[in-house]
Design a protein around this motif. Structure first.
Motif, PDB file in Angstrom:
ATOM      1  N   GLN A   1      -2.557   6.333   0.611  1.00  0.00           N
ATOM      2  CA  GLN A   1      -1.716   5.135   0.692  1.00  0.00           C
ATOM      3  C   GLN A   1      -0.994   5.083   2.047  1.00  0.00           C
ATOM      4  O   GLN A   1      -0.952   4.040   2.708  1.00  0.00           O
ATOM      5  CB  GLN A   1      -0.688   5.149  -0.444  1.00  0.00           C
TER       6      GLN A   1
ATOM      7  N   LEU B   1       0.809   0.368  -4.539  1.00  0.00           N
ATOM      8  CA  LEU B   1      -0.217  -0.600  -4.948  1.00  0.00           C
ATOM      9  C   LEU B   1      -0.013  -1.107  -6.387  1.00  0.00           C
ATOM     10  O   LEU B   1      -0.939  -1.072  -7.206  1.00  0.00           O
ATOM     11  CB  LEU B   1      -1.623   0.019  -4.811  1.00  0.00           C
TER      12      LEU B   1
ATOM     13  N   LYS C   1      -0.041  -3.452  -9.397  1.00  0.00           N
ATOM     14  CA  LYS C   1      -1.058  -4.467  -9.678  1.00  0.00           C
ATOM     15  C   LYS C   1      -0.508  -5.890  -9.550  1.00  0.00           C
ATOM     16  O   LYS C   1      -1.151  -6.759  -8.942  1.00  0.00           O
ATOM     17  CB  LYS C   1      -1.617  -4.268 -11.084  1.00  0.00           C
TER      18      LYS C   1
ATOM     19  N   SER D   1      -6.578   0.369  -6.659  1.00  0.00           N
ATOM     20  CA  SER D   1      -5.394   0.569  -7.488  1.00  0.00           C
ATOM     21  C   SER D   1      -5.756   0.580  -8.976  1.00  0.00           C
ATOM     22  O   SER D   1      -5.267   1.411  -9.744  1.00  0.00           O
ATOM     23  CB  SER D   1      -4.380  -0.543  -7.207  1.00  0.00           C
TER      24      SER D   1
ATOM     25  N   THR E   1       0.829  -1.207   0.000  1.00  0.00           N
ATOM     26  CA  THR E   1       0.000   0.000   0.000  1.00  0.00           C
ATOM     27  C   THR E   1       0.863   1.257   0.000  1.00  0.00           C
ATOM     28  O   THR E   1       0.592   2.231  -0.721  1.00  0.00           O
ATOM     29  CB  THR E   1      -0.932   0.003   1.231  1.00  0.00           C
TER      30      THR E   1
END
Length: 338
Positions: free
Chosen positions: A272, A188, A190, A262, A184
């Motif tokens: 975040q 973030l 993927k 995200s 985080t």
């Protein structure tokens, strides 16, 4: 994967069961002979069948075996004088006796014992008039000897397995929580999110295994005369596993929410950092081995508040309610705070 200590413990348990089986078989044979049995081998057979992994299971098998034996002997004694021994009469007797057992709502184990008793008593009873009496008495002797020895000589106790499994599961949760917090904070990405989802799903299997171990441990303490302390430990383990389950559910949900956030591309560095710190602050709630209800955190780390300018952001609100729900379930958020 099972570690070397777990495998060693399992081997010790099996070795102990084998030693009990040998001792109980020898003892039951001698007792059956003293009782006047012409078929003393029936007592060790009962020992071998009744000696299960836990005392509770042994007693359950003992009960079903005796019920099946009684029904089987009764059916044979009722019909045998009028029948000759052949395949058709054996089949007919088994059919009738098993349906009687079914009518009496007995367990499937008892039905198998009915069929076995009918077969042996009907066939051997024609050759030896003592067999029906010996079968009942020696079955009873063997079952009683098996249960008593199981209770008095190192009775099964699986609470140690549960403790280690819970500690391992908590360590895995800690690792994933820490990874989610770092993920985080770092933006973030993927591909990392998908990896974390896979890891989280994998941990679920261990949670199920731990819950099954908990059931086995509870089973092992039933009828155990030396399990007073272990029963207290097990209650503590059950409570801790409840909190770990709640924490896992929270973790699984927030990973999904953060992944979706995200992908939406609307999360800011401030958000975040906020949720990274929040997730990290939750770790001690389930990491402690003591009762989580009396474990308190100081400071404002767990006081989640939705800033006015973020009220319309669904992902932030979803995370807020997930966290608030978790804190309530863990007893860390009094109801008068919202």
């Amino acid at each position: 994967m099972k570690n070397n200590k777990q495998l060693k413990k399992q081997m010790e348990n099996k070795a102990l069961l084998i030693l009990k089986m040998a001792l109980a078989s020898a003892l039951s044979w001698e007792i059956a002979k003293l009782a006047g049995s012409h078929h003393p081998y029936l007592a060790p057979i009962s020992v071998i069948l009744c000696l299960q992994t836990t005392i509770k299971r042994s007693i359950r098998f003992f009960y079903h075996r005796m019920i099946g034996t009684i029904i089987g002997i009764s059916m044979v004694m009722l019909f045998a004088p009028h029948l000759k021994v052949n395949g058709w009469t054996i089949g007919a007797l088994i059919l009738i006796a098993c349906f009687v057992a079914e009518w009496l709502k007995t367990d499937e184990t008892a039905i198998h014992q009915v069929a076995l008793t009918v077969l042996l008593v009907f066939v051997l009873g024609h050759k030896s008039g003592n067999y029906p009496i010996d079968r009942f008495r020696d079955t009873l002797i063997g079952a009683i000897v098996a249960v008593i020895l199981h209770m008095l000589i190192y009775p099964p106790n699986f609470t140690g397995h549960v403790s280690k499994s819970i500690d391992h599961f908590a360590d895995q949760l800690t690792t994933i929580f820490s990874k989610v917090s770092e993920w985080t904070k770092s933006g973030l990405k993927k591909h990392i999110g998908y990896t974390l989802q896979t890891e989280t799903n994998r941990v679920l299997q261990e949670l199920h295994e731990t819950k099954n171990l908990m059931k086995d441990a509870a089973d092992s303490l039933s009828y155990n005369p030396f399990a007073k302390r272990s029963k207290k430990d097990l209650k503590r383990f059950q409570q801790r596993l409840h909190y770990l389950t709640q924490s896992y559910s929270y973790l699984s949900n927030i990973v999904g929410i953060l992944t979706a956030w995200s992908e939406a591309g609307t999360i800011t560095p401030v958000q975040q950092a906020l949720w990274s710190d929040q997730i990290k602050a939750l770790i001690p709630l389930f990491q402690t081995k003591e009762n989580p209800i009396v474990f308190h955190l100081s400071g404002d780390a767990l006081q989640v508040v939705i800033p006015a300018n973020l009220e319309e952001q669904q992902f932030h609100i979803s995370l807020f309610y997930e966290t608030r729900s978790l804190l309530k379930k863990l007893g860390q958020l009094p109801s008068n705070k919202g």
